[in-house]
Design a protein around this motif. Structure first.
Motif, short mmCIF file in Angstrom:
data_model
loop_
_atom_site.label_atom_id
_atom_site.label_comp_id
_atom_site.label_asym_id
_atom_site.label_seq_id
_atom_site.Cartn_x
_atom_site.Cartn_y
_atom_site.Cartn_z
N THR A 283 -0.14 -2.29 -18.20
CA THR A 283 -0.20 -2.28 -16.74
C THR A 283 -0.11 -3.69 -16.17
N ALA A 284 -0.50 -4.68 -16.94
CA ALA A 284 -0.39 -6.07 -16.49
C ALA A 284 1.07 -6.50 -16.36
N ASP A 285 1.97 -5.78 -17.05
CA ASP A 285 3.40 -6.10 -16.98
C ASP A 285 4.09 -5.45 -15.79
N ILE A 286 3.38 -4.60 -15.08
CA ILE A 286 3.96 -3.94 -13.91
C ILE A 286 3.97 -4.93 -12.76
N THR A 287 5.15 -5.19 -12.24
CA THR A 287 5.30 -6.19 -11.18
C THR A 287 5.58 -5.52 -9.83
N SER A 288 5.42 -6.28 -8.77
CA SER A 288 5.55 -5.71 -7.43
C SER A 288 6.97 -5.19 -7.14
N ASP A 289 7.97 -5.69 -7.86
CA ASP A 289 9.33 -5.16 -7.64
C ASP A 289 9.51 -3.78 -8.26
N MET A 290 8.48 -3.27 -8.94
CA MET A 290 8.48 -1.91 -9.47
C MET A 290 7.78 -0.94 -8.52
N ALA A 291 7.21 -1.46 -7.45
CA ALA A 291 6.52 -0.62 -6.47
C ALA A 291 7.55 0.06 -5.57
N MET A 292 7.45 1.37 -5.47
CA MET A 292 8.40 2.15 -4.66
C MET A 292 7.64 2.93 -3.60
N HIS A 293 8.19 2.95 -2.41
CA HIS A 293 7.72 3.86 -1.38
C HIS A 293 8.62 5.09 -1.45
N ILE A 294 8.02 6.24 -1.27
CA ILE A 294 8.80 7.48 -1.24
C ILE A 294 8.68 8.05 0.16
N TYR A 295 9.82 8.44 0.71
CA TYR A 295 9.89 9.04 2.04
C TYR A 295 10.45 10.45 1.90
N LYS A 296 9.77 11.41 2.51
CA LYS A 296 10.21 12.80 2.46
C LYS A 296 10.96 13.12 3.76
N VAL A 297 12.16 13.68 3.63
CA VAL A 297 12.97 14.03 4.80
C VAL A 297 12.22 15.08 5.61
N ASP A 298 12.09 14.81 6.90
CA ASP A 298 11.38 15.72 7.80
C ASP A 298 12.14 17.02 7.95
N ALA A 299 11.40 18.09 8.18
CA ALA A 299 12.02 19.39 8.42
C ALA A 299 12.87 19.30 9.68
N ALA A 300 13.99 20.00 9.66
CA ALA A 300 14.90 19.97 10.82
C ALA A 300 14.31 20.78 11.97
N GLU A 301 14.64 20.35 13.16
CA GLU A 301 14.26 21.11 14.36
C GLU A 301 15.07 22.40 14.37
N THR B 227 0.84 -1.20 0.00
CA THR B 227 0.00 0.00 0.00
C THR B 227 0.87 1.25 0.00
N ASN B 228 0.26 2.37 -0.33
CA ASN B 228 0.95 3.67 -0.33
C ASN B 228 2.24 3.64 -1.15
N ALA B 229 2.18 2.97 -2.28
CA ALA B 229 3.37 2.86 -3.13
C ALA B 229 3.10 3.54 -4.47
N PHE B 230 4.19 3.72 -5.22
CA PHE B 230 4.13 4.38 -6.51
C PHE B 230 5.03 3.63 -7.49
N THR B 231 4.79 3.88 -8.77
CA THR B 231 5.75 3.45 -9.79
C THR B 231 6.39 4.71 -10.34
N LEU B 232 7.63 4.55 -10.76
CA LEU B 232 8.38 5.64 -11.40
C LEU B 232 8.78 5.13 -12.78
N SER B 233 8.33 5.82 -13.83
CA SER B 233 8.61 5.35 -15.19
C SER B 233 9.14 6.49 -16.05
N GLU B 234 9.89 6.08 -17.07
CA GLU B 234 10.40 7.02 -18.07
C GLU B 234 10.00 6.51 -19.44
N SER B 235 9.68 7.43 -20.31
CA SER B 235 9.31 7.06 -21.67
C SER B 235 10.54 7.11 -22.56
N CYS B 236 10.84 5.97 -23.15
CA CYS B 236 12.00 5.86 -24.04
C CYS B 236 11.52 5.70 -25.47
N GLU B 237 12.24 6.30 -26.38
CA GLU B 237 11.87 6.20 -27.79
C GLU B 237 11.93 4.76 -28.27
#
Length: 196
Positions: free
Chosen positions: A168-186, A134-144
């Motif tokens: 989309t059927a070719d998208i596999t679970s190893d293409m699922a990425m979680h993205i984490y945003k660095v928290d603001a510094a104290e 859950t809460n995952a994304f894919t990151l893709s690039e379009s190549c000629e």
């Protein structure tokens, strides 16, 4: 003998006054659940959802990027390796560009390899969901020559690569990425990994 001891003790005192060499700054990052919250200037980690391997700015076998094992806990990750923290640019078309130091996350047209000199560096982001991820994304690039290629963790070689997916059927679970945003510094802390 007393002079030698005095010299050694004096040298030890001087060495204690020299600041330690700066090392990577420990940062904590929070998992992104909505891609629209990403903004230019964010510092992010890209983590393979299945294996908890963070994308690292370290070339492996000339054509791929290394991963760093991370341990998410309650939607957060703490790391002290600057090579997994990427500066994010959200482009006008909504694609993302990831930069670490002087390296841009690129893909070479016509190949599955990732590179630091490739000509394609704008990554489209899309939601990914399955029964186990859950809460995952894919990151893709379009190549000629290859169509859409997706960033993926290749467990067989223990590296990140880019792999074509015709549908989309070719998208596999190893293409699922979680993205984490660095928290603001104290207040009083640096929010920039590498600054001390």
């Amino acid at each position: 003998m007393k002079k030698a001891l005095a010299l050694i003790l004096s040298l030890a005192m001087v060495l204690c006054l020299i600041p330690a060499v700066a090392t990577a700054t420990e940062v904590t990052a929070t998992q992104v659940t909505d891609a629209t919250t990403l903004a230019t200037g964010d510092k992010v980690l890209v983590v393979a959802a299945e294996t908890n391997m963070a994308l690292k700015n370290e070339i492996v076998a000339s054509y791929y990027l290394a991963g760093l094992a991370v341990t998410p806990a309650e939607g957060k990750i703490t790391v002290d390796d600057d090579l997994v923290v990427w500066d994010l640019t959200v482009n006008a078309d909504g694609t993302l560009t990831f930069v670490n130091g002087t390296t841009t996350l690129n893909k070479s047209d016509g190949f599955n390899s990732l590179s630091t000199t490739g000509e394609i560096h704008d990554w489209a982001i899309a939601a990914y969901a399955s029964d186990t991820i859950t809460n995952a994304f894919t990151l893709s690039e379009s190549c000629e020559t290859k169509g859409l290629s997706y960033l993926r963790w290749n467990a067989g070689y223990s590296d990140f690569t880019a792999t074509p997916a015709a549908t989309t059927a070719d998208i596999t679970s190893d293409m699922a990425m979680h993205i984490y945003k660095v928290d603001a510094a104290e207040p009083g802390e640096s929010s920039d990994p590498g600054e001390s």
